[in-house]
Design an enzyme around this catalytic site. Structure first.
Site, PDB file in Angstrom:
ATOM      1  N   LYS A 275       0.571  -1.384   0.268  1.00 44.22           N
ATOM      2  CA  LYS A 275      -0.162  -0.258   0.152  1.00 44.22           C
ATOM      3  C   LYS A 275       0.970   1.402  -0.163  1.00 44.22           C
ATOM      4  CE  LYS A 275      -3.582  -2.389  -0.783  1.00 44.22           C
ATOM      5  NZ  LYS A 275      -2.933  -4.282   0.384  1.00 44.22           N
TER       6      LYS A 275
ATOM      7  N   TYR B 272      -3.148 -13.034   2.323  1.00 42.59           N
ATOM      8  CA  TYR B 272      -2.601 -12.276   1.534  1.00 42.59           C
ATOM      9  C   TYR B 272      -1.459 -13.353   0.545  1.00 42.59           C
ATOM     10  CZ  TYR B 272      -5.298  -8.587   1.764  1.00 42.59           C
ATOM     11  OH  TYR B 272      -6.275  -7.721   1.616  1.00 42.59           O
TER      12      TYR B 272
ATOM     13  N   TYR C  77     -11.833 -14.072   2.450  1.00 44.25           N
ATOM     14  CA  TYR C  77     -11.582 -12.961   3.141  1.00 44.25           C
ATOM     15  C   TYR C  77     -10.388 -13.500   4.646  1.00 44.25           C
ATOM     16  CZ  TYR C  77      -8.849  -9.155   4.354  1.00 44.25           C
ATOM     17  OH  TYR C  77      -7.638  -8.131   4.868  1.00 44.25           O
TER      18      TYR C  77
HETATM   19  C1  LIG Z   1      -3.164  -5.103   0.269  1.00 43.05           C
HETATM   20  C2  LIG Z   1      -2.538  -6.486   0.021  1.00 43.05           C
HETATM   21  C3  LIG Z   1      -2.799  -7.394  -0.823  1.00 43.05           C
HETATM   22  C4  LIG Z   1      -3.025  -6.984  -2.182  1.00 43.05           C
HETATM   23  O1  LIG Z   1      -3.555  -5.365  -2.839  1.00 43.05           O
HETATM   24  P1  LIG Z   1      -4.610  -5.245  -3.603  1.00 43.05           P
HETATM   25  O2  LIG Z   1      -4.319  -3.652  -4.537  1.00 43.05           O
HETATM   26  O3  LIG Z   1      -5.785  -4.581  -2.370  1.00 43.05           O
HETATM   27  O4  LIG Z   1      -5.125  -6.161  -4.659  1.00 43.05           O
HETATM   28  C5  LIG Z   1      -1.610  -8.010  -1.012  1.00 43.05           C
HETATM   29  N1  LIG Z   1      -0.876  -8.816   0.316  1.00 43.05           N
HETATM   30  C6  LIG Z   1      -1.083  -7.367   1.053  1.00 43.05           C
HETATM   31  C7  LIG Z   1      -0.069  -8.132   1.979  1.00 43.05           C
HETATM   32  C8  LIG Z   1      -1.981  -7.056   1.299  1.00 43.05           C
HETATM   33  O5  LIG Z   1      -1.952  -5.972   2.182  1.00 43.05           O
END
Ligand SMILES: *Cc1c(COP(=O)(O)O)cnc(C)c1O
Length: 336
Positions: free
Chosen positions: A49, A290, A264
């Site tokens: 992010k 993730y 999720y």
């Molecule tokens: C938010 C996030 C993602 C996914 O990214 P998006 O842009 O939301 O698809 C992947 N890995 C981590 C660790 C994240 O925090």
């Protein structure tokens, strides 16, 4: 407009390194696997992010904002990185957090990203369990803060809008530059796709660079149709902002499903195996929400023979390891 024309506030340590994963490569016996360390973007334990926030908060500052509002789940990495960025830039941070993941252990409610949000000085708006409309919740809060004389800027959940995706268009160009410096080409970049902005930005950037590198997103949720539509929409908006052709977009959108179940933030066995394997073979810390699911996807695709032995695949490590501390019961097995 070229990328350099958009307001951008520096937050990340860039470029992030690309490193080979020789022990994983040997263990799987398929393509040569590399990792791009976006877990090392440098701000408050890093993560993907931060690249998006360079543009999103650049936009907020250009508009004279003094407060940033964003939203996510209790263990949102996005919210933690936004809180850190706001601290660094002297902006107030208001986080709208809902309980998107049911029935977690006690650590989920106090540790990991949530602990860091508090430490970083964000104001938390914790929602009760049950359905919650994040967009409406943020809009309502923005109105309230405006009435108090503040100048809020709303960053959509995950910073997954064109302004945030620019950060990953820039990342795609960074990967191509690094490949050229290393004297090689990457056949694919594979990563976890959640709210869609990372994949949208990478696709836009690879199209911009006219690169041959495929972008493969792994759906870490269990709602492929919605995520596919979102990636498509954000990628189109991003290409629009950059003044690029949108025609090749659909062919470039590769989103794989089957790795996100049961949904999720909910664990599955392949994720736990992938997180454990990377920790023990490479000393690399993935996360349960993730990157663990994305790595399980990569391992499965290699086992299916979807990449040749001579090919090179980059796993984009998008961060998230603070989330490990919200799931302590999953990772307490010792070596057999
Ligand atoms: C938010 C996030 C993602 C996914 O990214 P998006 O842009 O939301 O698809 C992947 N890995 C981590 C660790 C994240 O925090």
């Amino acid at each position: 407009m070229p990328l350099s024309a958009f307001p951008r506030t520096p937050l990340a340590h860039l470029p992030t390194p690309i490193e080979p994963l020789p022990r994983l490569t040997a263990a799987l016996g398929g393509p040569e696997i590399f990792v791009k360390r976006d877990d090392c973007t440098g701000l408050a334990f890093g993560g993907n992010k931060t690249r998006k926030l360079e543009f999103a908060l650049g936009h907020a500052l250009a508009q004279g904002a003094d407060t940033v509002i964003t939203a996510g789940g209790l263990q949102s990495n996005h919210c933690r990185q936004t809180a850190a960025a706001c601290a660094k830039l002297g902006l107030a941070c208001e986080l709208v957090l809902n309980r998107a993941v049911p029935d977690r252990e006690p650590a989920y409610e106090v540790s990991g990203n949530l602990l860091l949000d508090r430490l970083l000085g964000a104001r938390l708006h914790l929602q009760p369990p049950g359905p919650f409309d994040r967009e409406a919740g943020m809009a309502e809060l923005a109105e309230k803060l405006k009435d108090e004389g503040r100048k809020p800027y709303v960053v959509p959940a995950g910073a997954s809008y064109a302004m945030g995706a620019l950060g990953f268009a820039a990342c795609a160009l960074e990967i191509q530059e690094q490949a050229a410096d290393m004297g090689l080409a990457f056949d694919a970049v594979l990563h976890a796709s959640g709210s869609g902005g990372t994949q949208a930005g990478l696709i836009a950037g690879m199209l911009l660079a006219e690169a041959e590198t495929a972008v493969i997103g792994i759906d870490i949720d269990d709602d492929w149709d919605a995520l596919h539509a979102k990636v498509s929409e954000v990628a189109a908006d991003t290409l629009d902002m950059l003044g690029q052709e949108k025609a090749p977009l659909e062919a470039a959108l590769d989103l794989r499903q089957g790795y996100g179940s049961p949904g999720y933030g909910l664990p599955n066995e392949a994720m736990v195996r992938a997180v454990t394997l990377l920790a023990r073979e490479e000393g690399l810390l993935l996360d349960p929400v993730y990157t663990g699911k994305a790595m399980a996807g990569l391992i499965d695709l290699v086992e299916q023979g979807q990449f040749g032995r001579g090919q090179r695949v980059v796993f984009l490590h998008t961060g998230g390891a603070p989330g490990l501390f919200a799931y302590p019961s999953l990772f307490q097995k010792e070596m057999p």
